[in-house]
Enzyme design. Structure first.
Site, mmCIF file in Angstrom:
data_model
loop_
_atom_site.group_PDB
_atom_site.id
_atom_site.type_symbol
_atom_site.label_atom_id
_atom_site.label_comp_id
_atom_site.label_asym_id
_atom_site.label_seq_id
_atom_site.Cartn_x
_atom_site.Cartn_y
_atom_site.Cartn_z
ATOM 1 N N SER A 257 0.843 -1.198 0.000
ATOM 2 C CA SER A 257 0.000 0.000 0.000
ATOM 3 C C SER A 257 0.880 1.251 0.000
ATOM 4 C CB SER A 257 -0.875 0.025 1.243
ATOM 5 O OG SER A 257 -0.060 0.262 2.379
ATOM 6 N N LYS A 258 0.238 2.375 -0.230
ATOM 7 C CA LYS A 258 0.978 3.628 -0.230
ATOM 8 C C LYS A 258 1.592 3.860 1.153
ATOM 9 C CE LYS A 258 0.880 8.497 -1.107
ATOM 10 N NZ LYS A 258 1.227 8.921 0.235
#
Ligand code: GLU
Length: 510
Positions: free
Chosen positions: A264-265
């Site tokens: 994920s970011k």
């Protein structure tokens, strides 16, 4: 084989994630391999999730990495428009076709009514939690209301959706080129909304209608869409488009570097690496996320890295030019298992690609760094610095960052090296070497080495014993590029001055 026509179909809901770039790349590779067509379709029917600037960002990102679009948004083509929000009438027409054929129906249920149904099903603990074959006849829709009532509601402007009438007893077969064969019973699929009350199609309808109309041969997309595939197959069947149905290939997830879950970011932020191709400023939070481009990754290195995240050539080869990738690529060699996102590997690719750059190209990077600081440098010197630094850089601005000593004399010295290597013997050699260097205005690396050899022999020692002390005096560091070349670049007078400074100062410290 039918002509290969593939599409990358992102939704403009924010910056393009690096996983999206990989999806685009695999589509592109397949298209190029078979002389096919790469299409860019923008799936922007979810108005609530639309983000200003995201479409432009996607186009710029693809351009930067070098994924060329043959047909689509920004390019045009025979199936324009390629932006789904501009194709509303087309979806309406196809949704109505299904209604008229009794394969879809109008539904007028309000949010409260839908919620009441869900609660009731939950209480009954029947295991059925959806609008489908067993529940649809107790809801307010065109299957339960009379034709007159339906017409009246529509004329009155009452909000409605169009739902697919999923057959009660059917086994839906999906063949995925990566995952093999899956069958799903239709009772597992609910009567999905095809047209929303705002007159926009849902992703499912728009996606299938467009893939059909745009004659897509292969749907290559992320694994998160695998659960939607049976519904899509049902839609193809409902329209009678089985013969034209594309082949599906659902790509493995990109995993965190430790392999534990989807990347994920937030993970990327925490570990300090980018996740978007270009800088992205979130229009809501104004937060700036640094891109791969601005972090110094070369597009060709990034593509090579991404190509191998989930696909392998079946050999040990890792470095592939784009034509080589196109030649080697095949869907059969994409793996089912998630691919760990190893940023060190991305950096390794960057190093390899930087090494293949010409000195002129490397000089451009160096001049960019120098320009920011207003430092002048003659071209010949710049080229030599690049030659010296080529093997020692991961990013373009490392030429300057790791080679600052070419521009600034050191005034601090690596303490560990001082402790280990700074001794009277070394100082004696450095002093004699300083005096020799002071005698000439220029020197070649070869000559600098010969002079050093001579000084060492004269003092009855070896170059090996004093080399690190010499490097320390010249650069302040314990490691670095070829030292004789460094002296050539600095020129003997400057090298001598540095030796003198080190002798004065390091000795003073002891
Ligand atoms: N619009 C979908 C997305 O944003 C595309 C999925 C597909 O390729 O079918 O990922």
């Amino acid at each position: 084989m039918r002509p290969v026509r593939v599409r990358f179909a992102p939704s403009p809901t924010g910056a393009l994630h690096i996983g999206g770039v990989r999806t685009a790349l695999y589509n592109f590779l397949l298209a190029r391999k078979h002389g096919g067509t790469m299409i860019l379709r923008i799936e922007d029917t979810d108005q609530a999730r639309y983000v200003e600037g995201a479409e432009e960002y996607i186009l710029e990102s693809l351009k930067w990495v070098g994924i060329a679009i043959d047909e689509g948004v920004g390019t045009g083509g025979p199936h324009a428009p390629y932006r789904q929000s501009e194709r509303k009438e087309i979806y309406q027409k196809y949704a109505l076709q299904l209604v008229n054929e009794g394969k879809a129906y109008y539904a007028f249920d309000t949010e409260e009514e839908l919620q009441a149904m869900r609660t009731r099903l939950k209480e009954e603990a029947s295991g059925i939690q959806q609008y489908g074959a067993t529940t649809r006849m107790s809801m307010r829709n065109s299957l339960t209301l009379s034709a007159g009532e339906v017409a009246e509601k529509i004329n009155r402007g009452e909000p409605y959706v169009i739902r697919l009438k999923v057959p009660a007893e059917q086994v839906v077969e999906v063949t995925d080129l990566i995952r093999g064969h899956v069958s799903v019973h239709s009772s597992q699929i609910d009567d999905k909304v095809l047209m929303k009350s705002d007159g926009m199609p849902t992703y499912h309808l728009a996606n299938v209608v467009d893939d059909y109309l745009m004659q897509i041969s292969h749907v290559i997309r992320g694994e998160e869409w695998l659960p939607s595939a049976p519904l899509h197959v049902l839609l193809y069947q409902s329209f009678g488009w089985q013969q034209a149905m594309p082949q599906f290939a659902h790509l493995p997830l990109l995993l965190k570097p430790d392999g534990n879950g989807k990347l994920s970011k937030r993970d990327a932020d925490q570990m300090g690496f980018p996740i978007f191709p270009l800088n992205w400023k979130d229009p809501h939070t104004q937060e700036l996320a640094k891109g791969f481009c601005e972090s110094g990754y070369l597009p060709e290195a990034l593509l090579n890295f991404l190509a191998l995240l989930g696909w392998n050539p079946g050999t040990e080869q890792e470095l592939f030019s784009l034509p080589q990738l196109i030649d080697a690529f095949s869907i059969e060699r994409i793996s089912k298992a998630g691919a760990k996102f190893d940023i060190q590997k991305a950096q390794w690719f960057n190093q390899q690609y930087l090494r293949t750059k010409t000195e002129k190209e490397l000089c451009r990077y160096l001049y960019a760094s120098l320009g920011e600081l207003g430092i002048d440098c003659e071209e010949e010197k710049a080229e030599k610095i690049c030659r010296a630094m080529r093997e020692r850089i991961t990013f373009p601005n490392d030429i300057f960052a790791n080679g600052k000593f070419f521009f600034y004399a050191p005034n601090t010295f690596d303490e560990q090296v001082v402790q280990k290597k700074w001794n009277d013997e070394a100082v004696a050699v450095l002093a004699a070497y300083r005096d020799e260097l002071n005698k000439s205005a220029t020197i070649t690396a070869e000559k600098a080495k010969l002079v050093l050899d001579g000084v060492c022999t004269g003092l009855n020692t070896s170059v090996g014993k004093v080399l690190q002390a010499l490097r320390l005096a010249i650069t302040g560091q314990g490691s670095g590029p070829d030292l004789m070349l460094t002296i050539e670049i600095l020129e003997p007078k400057e090298a001598a001055a540095r030796l003198d400074f080190a002798i004065q100062n390091i000795r003073a410290k002891k």
